[in-house]
Design a protein around this motif. Sequence first.
Motif, PDB file in Angstrom:
ATOM      1  N   MET A  63       0.847  -1.188   0.000  1.00 15.55           N
ATOM      2  CA  MET A  63       0.000   0.000   0.000  1.00 15.55           C
ATOM      3  C   MET A  63       0.887   1.244   0.000  1.00 15.55           C
ATOM      4  O   MET A  63       1.859   1.315   0.749  1.00 15.55           O
ATOM      5  CB  MET A  63      -0.886  -0.013   1.257  1.00 15.55           C
ATOM      6  CG  MET A  63      -1.997   1.018   1.235  1.00 15.55           C
ATOM      7  SD  MET A  63      -2.838   1.192   2.843  1.00 15.55           S
ATOM      8  CE  MET A  63      -3.620  -0.374   3.034  1.00 15.55           C
ATOM      9  N   ILE A  96       2.463   4.739   0.715  1.00 12.41           N
ATOM     10  CA  ILE A  96       2.692   5.293   2.054  1.00 12.41           C
ATOM     11  C   ILE A  96       1.617   6.302   2.496  1.00 12.41           C
ATOM     12  O   ILE A  96       1.144   6.259   3.635  1.00 12.41           O
ATOM     13  CB  ILE A  96       4.136   5.874   2.184  1.00 12.41           C
ATOM     14  CG1 ILE A  96       4.424   6.374   3.609  1.00 12.41           C
ATOM     15  CG2 ILE A  96       4.398   6.973   1.173  1.00 12.41           C
ATOM     16  CD1 ILE A  96       4.647   5.288   4.607  1.00 12.41           C
ATOM     17  N   LYS A 153      -1.464   6.483   1.587  1.00 11.44           N
ATOM     18  CA  LYS A 153      -2.707   5.745   1.835  1.00 11.44           C
ATOM     19  C   LYS A 153      -2.600   4.990   3.172  1.00 11.44           C
ATOM     20  O   LYS A 153      -3.559   4.914   3.948  1.00 11.44           O
ATOM     21  CB  LYS A 153      -2.933   4.763   0.678  1.00 11.44           C
ATOM     22  CG  LYS A 153      -4.296   4.149   0.680  1.00 11.44           C
ATOM     23  CD  LYS A 153      -4.551   3.366  -0.594  1.00 11.44           C
ATOM     24  CE  LYS A 153      -5.855   2.614  -0.470  1.00 11.44           C
ATOM     25  NZ  LYS A 153      -5.997   1.621  -1.524  1.00 11.44           N
ATOM     26  N   TYR A 154      -1.416   4.446   3.413  1.00 13.13           N
ATOM     27  CA  TYR A 154      -1.170   3.674   4.641  1.00 13.13           C
ATOM     28  C   TYR A 154      -1.367   4.565   5.875  1.00 13.13           C
ATOM     29  O   TYR A 154      -2.013   4.189   6.844  1.00 13.13           O
ATOM     30  CB  TYR A 154       0.256   3.118   4.587  1.00 13.13           C
ATOM     31  CG  TYR A 154       0.657   2.266   5.766  1.00 13.13           C
ATOM     32  CD1 TYR A 154       0.528   0.882   5.724  1.00 13.13           C
ATOM     33  CD2 TYR A 154       1.182   2.857   6.926  1.00 13.13           C
ATOM     34  CE1 TYR A 154       0.897   0.101   6.805  1.00 13.13           C
ATOM     35  CE2 TYR A 154       1.555   2.080   8.009  1.00 13.13           C
ATOM     36  CZ  TYR A 154       1.411   0.702   7.943  1.00 13.13           C
ATOM     37  OH  TYR A 154       1.774  -0.063   9.010  1.00 13.13           O
ATOM     38  N   ASP A 191       5.978   2.172  -1.480  1.00 12.04           N
ATOM     39  CA  ASP A 191       4.958   1.161  -1.189  1.00 12.04           C
ATOM     40  C   ASP A 191       5.321   0.437   0.095  1.00 12.04           C
ATOM     41  O   ASP A 191       6.387  -0.182   0.172  1.00 12.04           O
ATOM     42  CB  ASP A 191       4.881   0.128  -2.334  1.00 12.04           C
ATOM     43  CG  ASP A 191       3.871   0.540  -3.379  1.00 12.04           C
ATOM     44  OD1 ASP A 191       2.807   1.079  -2.989  1.00 12.04           O
ATOM     45  OD2 ASP A 191       4.141   0.338  -4.582  1.00 12.04           O
ATOM     46  N   VAL A 192       4.453   0.525   1.081  1.00 10.31           N
ATOM     47  CA  VAL A 192       4.733  -0.110   2.378  1.00 10.31           C
ATOM     48  C   VAL A 192       4.624  -1.621   2.205  1.00 10.31           C
ATOM     49  O   VAL A 192       3.672  -2.126   1.603  1.00 10.31           O
ATOM     50  CB  VAL A 192       3.733   0.373   3.454  1.00 10.31           C
ATOM     51  CG1 VAL A 192       4.013  -0.286   4.795  1.00 10.31           C
ATOM     52  CG2 VAL A 192       3.785   1.884   3.588  1.00 10.31           C
ATOM     53  N   GLU A 202       4.874  -5.646   3.960  1.00 13.71           N
ATOM     54  CA  GLU A 202       4.585  -6.325   5.209  1.00 13.71           C
ATOM     55  C   GLU A 202       5.856  -6.344   6.070  1.00 13.71           C
ATOM     56  O   GLU A 202       6.942  -6.616   5.557  1.00 13.71           O
ATOM     57  CB  GLU A 202       4.118  -7.748   4.921  1.00 13.71           C
ATOM     58  CG  GLU A 202       3.330  -8.297   6.085  1.00 13.71           C
ATOM     59  CD  GLU A 202       2.446  -9.459   5.655  1.00 13.71           C
ATOM     60  OE1 GLU A 202       1.703  -9.307   4.676  1.00 13.71           O
ATOM     61  OE2 GLU A 202       2.546 -10.496   6.327  1.00 13.71           O
ATOM     62  N   GLN A 230      -2.000  -0.155  11.591  1.00 14.86           N
ATOM     63  CA  GLN A 230      -3.285  -0.311  10.885  1.00 14.86           C
ATOM     64  C   GLN A 230      -4.320  -0.873  11.859  1.00 14.86           C
ATOM     65  O   GLN A 230      -3.985  -1.659  12.742  1.00 14.86           O
ATOM     66  CB  GLN A 230      -3.126  -1.289   9.709  1.00 14.86           C
ATOM     67  CG  GLN A 230      -2.203  -0.775   8.624  1.00 14.86           C
ATOM     68  CD  GLN A 230      -2.745   0.490   7.969  1.00 14.86           C
ATOM     69  OE1 GLN A 230      -3.878   0.507   7.504  1.00 14.86           O
ATOM     70  NE2 GLN A 230      -1.950   1.551   7.940  1.00 14.86           N
TER      71      GLN A 230
END
Length: 239
Positions: free
Chosen positions: A1, A3, A5-6, A40-41, A43, A56
């Motif tokens: 996702m 960054i 947006k995260y 992009d973050v 996992e 989250q």
Amino acid sequence: MRINKYIAAAGVASRRKADEMIASGRVKVNNMVLREPGYDVMEGDLVEVDGKPVLQPEGKQYHYYALHKPVGYVTTVSDEKGRPTVMDLMTEVEGRIFPVGRLDIDTSGLLIMTDDGSFAYKVSHPKHEQGKTYVARVQGTFNESQARWLRKGIDIGGFVTSPAEVTILKELPRQTVVELTIHEGKYHQVRRMFKAAGFKVLELQRIAIGDVRLGRLAEGHYRRLKREEIDSLLKSSKK
Ligand code: URA
């Protein structure tokens, strides 16, 4: 996702504000100040804003049930006339559940109950044309040529129904048992379809929605939907 947006999904700031935070060097990923606004973050990444971890929200657990609604119960969460509602049957369930779609008070059979609003919207939306199967006991002898009218589509008063699947299951002395699958859900649609063909429905039961079947579930009882039943409803709703 991505960054921004995260950060927004975690409730820390809007995406635009998150972009500003990144630009001013307030965001770290894995202890390094982030310089790349399109990052992009992944996992396992540790994201921090002003030195505080950004977490989250836990994935919300929703609940899905199949209920065998008896005749005499209204499909609402509460009834202003004080009649029994389907909620009266759902004792010991988790979540703030509500019915997906509806069955008339004098119709029995399969009703799906959930607390997942997005699922309910997808499954009951008319444009998704989820097949719903009913067994109707009608007065008189309902024959193949009348079945053909219902299969083709019939005017139920300002609306012509789309093609339906119709099977005559049993011919009784003065009654006929008919199985019918429709892909739309106008008000009192099944009763109105038979009425338009000249038949009165004496008893109506919904036995399936998509691939979910009522089966041997006892009247007034409910069960949890299986994962594959939930997935199959969502999959056929996307078509
Ligand atoms: N059609 C009807 O006429 N009644 C129902 O409850 C469902 C479909």
